[in-house]
Design an enzyme around this catalytic site. Sequence first.
Site, PDB file in Angstrom:
ATOM      1  N   ASN A  88       7.079 -10.290   0.590  1.00 20.12           N
ATOM      2  CA  ASN A  88       5.719  -9.856   0.893  1.00 20.12           C
ATOM      3  C   ASN A  88       4.783 -10.708   0.052  1.00 20.12           C
ATOM      4  OD1 ASN A  88       3.284  -8.608   1.244  1.00 20.12           O
ATOM      5  ND2 ASN A  88       3.884  -6.655   0.307  1.00 20.12           N
ATOM      6  N   LYS A 118       1.664 -10.809   0.114  1.00 19.88           N
ATOM      7  CA  LYS A 118       0.394 -10.131  -0.174  1.00 19.88           C
ATOM      8  C   LYS A 118      -0.780 -11.087   0.079  1.00 19.88           C
ATOM      9  CE  LYS A 118       2.838  -6.980  -3.185  1.00 19.88           C
ATOM     10  NZ  LYS A 118       2.826  -6.096  -4.350  1.00 19.88           N
ATOM     11  N   HIS A 135       2.151   0.097   3.151  1.00 18.79           N
ATOM     12  CA  HIS A 135       2.364  -0.353   1.772  1.00 18.79           C
ATOM     13  C   HIS A 135       1.460   0.439   0.830  1.00 18.79           C
ATOM     14  CE1 HIS A 135       2.444  -2.882  -1.785  1.00 18.79           C
ATOM     15  NE2 HIS A 135       3.560  -3.402  -1.306  1.00 18.79           N
ATOM     16  N   GLU A 193      -0.330  -0.406  -1.535  1.00 19.46           N
ATOM     17  CA  GLU A 193      -1.654  -1.017  -1.752  1.00 19.46           C
ATOM     18  C   GLU A 193      -2.603  -0.682  -0.609  1.00 19.46           C
ATOM     19  OE1 GLU A 193      -0.087  -4.918  -2.445  1.00 19.46           O
ATOM     20  OE2 GLU A 193       0.749  -4.228  -4.340  1.00 19.46           O
ATOM     21  N   GLU A 222       9.397   1.819  -2.581  1.00 20.77           N
ATOM     22  CA  GLU A 222       8.671   1.054  -3.583  1.00 20.77           C
ATOM     23  C   GLU A 222       7.965   2.018  -4.528  1.00 20.77           C
ATOM     24  OE1 GLU A 222       7.962  -3.172  -1.941  1.00 20.77           O
ATOM     25  OE2 GLU A 222       6.199  -1.985  -1.480  1.00 20.77           O
ATOM     26  N   GLY A 239       4.503  -4.841  -9.268  1.00 23.40           N
ATOM     27  CA  GLY A 239       3.677  -5.805  -9.981  1.00 23.40           C
ATOM     28  C   GLY A 239       3.539  -5.518 -11.455  1.00 23.40           C
ATOM     29  N   SER A 278       8.993  -5.146  -8.539  1.00 14.83           N
ATOM     30  CA  SER A 278       9.441  -6.065  -9.598  1.00 14.83           C
ATOM     31  C   SER A 278      10.907  -6.459  -9.468  1.00 14.83           C
ATOM     32  CB  SER A 278       9.150  -5.481 -10.981  1.00 14.83           C
ATOM     33  OG  SER A 278       7.753  -5.236 -11.132  1.00 14.83           O
TER      34      SER A 278
HETATM   35  P1  13P Z   1       6.384  -6.954  -6.840  1.00 15.06           P
HETATM   36  O1  13P Z   1       7.743  -7.523  -6.494  1.00 15.06           O
HETATM   37  O2  13P Z   1       5.376  -8.017  -7.174  1.00 15.06           O
HETATM   38  O3  13P Z   1       6.474  -5.853  -7.819  1.00 15.06           O
HETATM   39  O4  13P Z   1       5.828  -6.304  -5.468  1.00 15.06           O
HETATM   40  C1  13P Z   1       6.631  -5.432  -4.775  1.00 15.06           C
HETATM   41  C2  13P Z   1       5.967  -5.107  -3.505  1.00 15.06           C
HETATM   42  O5  13P Z   1       4.944  -4.458  -3.477  1.00 15.06           O
HETATM   43  C3  13P Z   1       6.555  -5.628  -2.260  1.00 15.06           C
HETATM   44  O6  13P Z   1       5.956  -5.095  -1.141  1.00 15.06           O
END
Ligand code: 13P
Length: 253
Positions: free
Chosen positions: A6, A8, A92, A94, A164, A170, A209
Site C-alpha cells: 500500500n 498510500k 483502511h 486512515e 491492521e 506507521g 509496520s
Molecule cells: P506501515 O507498514 O507503514 O505500518 O503501514 C501499514 C498499512 O497501513 C498498510 O495498509
Amino acid sequence: MLIAGNWKMNTTLDTARTLANEVVAAVGDPGAVQVAMCPPFVSLDAVFNTLRGSSVKLGAQNMHDVDGGAYTGEIAASMLRSVGCDYVILGHSERRQYFGETDAGVNRKVQQALKHGLIPIVCVGEVLDERRAGKEQAVVKTQVEKALQDVTLANAAQLVIAYEPVWAIGTGETATPEQAQEMHAFIRSLLTAQYGAMAADIHILYGGSMKPGNAADLLSQTDVDGGLIGGASLKAPDFAAIVTAGQNAVAGA
Ligand code: 13P
C-alpha cells in the site's frame, strides 16, 4: 500467501514507474506467493504497463460505491478495472480516521467491488485505547460483520481481509506474532460463521509496520496468510525481502 504493498499518498508518476520496475525486478518469480502493489490512482495506468508480463498484480487504495455519475472527485470500480486493477483496498483506518468512512460505507463498497470483479482488501483493526480496554475483538467483530453484511461469495479468492491494528501502523510498533495469530484466528472464526469451510482459504493479511526483520515471524503464524505493507513497500529490496519471507513461510508450512 499474498503480499500487497500500500503505497498510500506517496510517489509521483515518474517515481511510481521507477518503484514498480524495481519491485518487479527484485521480486522475480514469486512462486507460491501472490504479490500486488497499490499505487495512487494517477499512477495506476503507468504501473499496470510496467507490471505487464510479470506476475505482480495491481490494486487501488479506495473507490466510490456507485457505478458512475455526478460525484466530483470520485473513482468508480469500472474505472479501476479499466486500468488493470484486480484488487482494491477498502476501509483502511486512515480513510476511517481522516475521511469519515463508516462500516456501512465500507459494506457498500465491498458489494460494489465484487459486482465489478474486483477483490476487496477489507481493512479492520482496533485503536490503542480499545486494545488497552480489552475491546479489540469486539471492535474487530463489529467491523468484519458490518463490512460483510449480506456479502455472498462464490469462492474464497473473491475476498481478502487485512488486520491492521491502528497502533501499529506507521509507528514502528508491531503486533507480536502471538497477538496477530490470536486476532487472525478470531477473524477466521467470524468468516467461518458466515462462509463455512470456504473461510479456511480466505486470505487474512497482517498490516502494521511489517518489515523484513519481523515478516518471517508474523508470516509463519497459522492464520497469517500474508501482509499489507505500508512504509516497507516503498523500498523495493525491503518489499522483496518480505515476499521472500512469505515464500519461506509457505515452504515451511
Ligand atoms: P506501515 O507498514 O507503514 O505500518 O503501514 C501499514 C498499512 O497501513 C498498510 O495498509
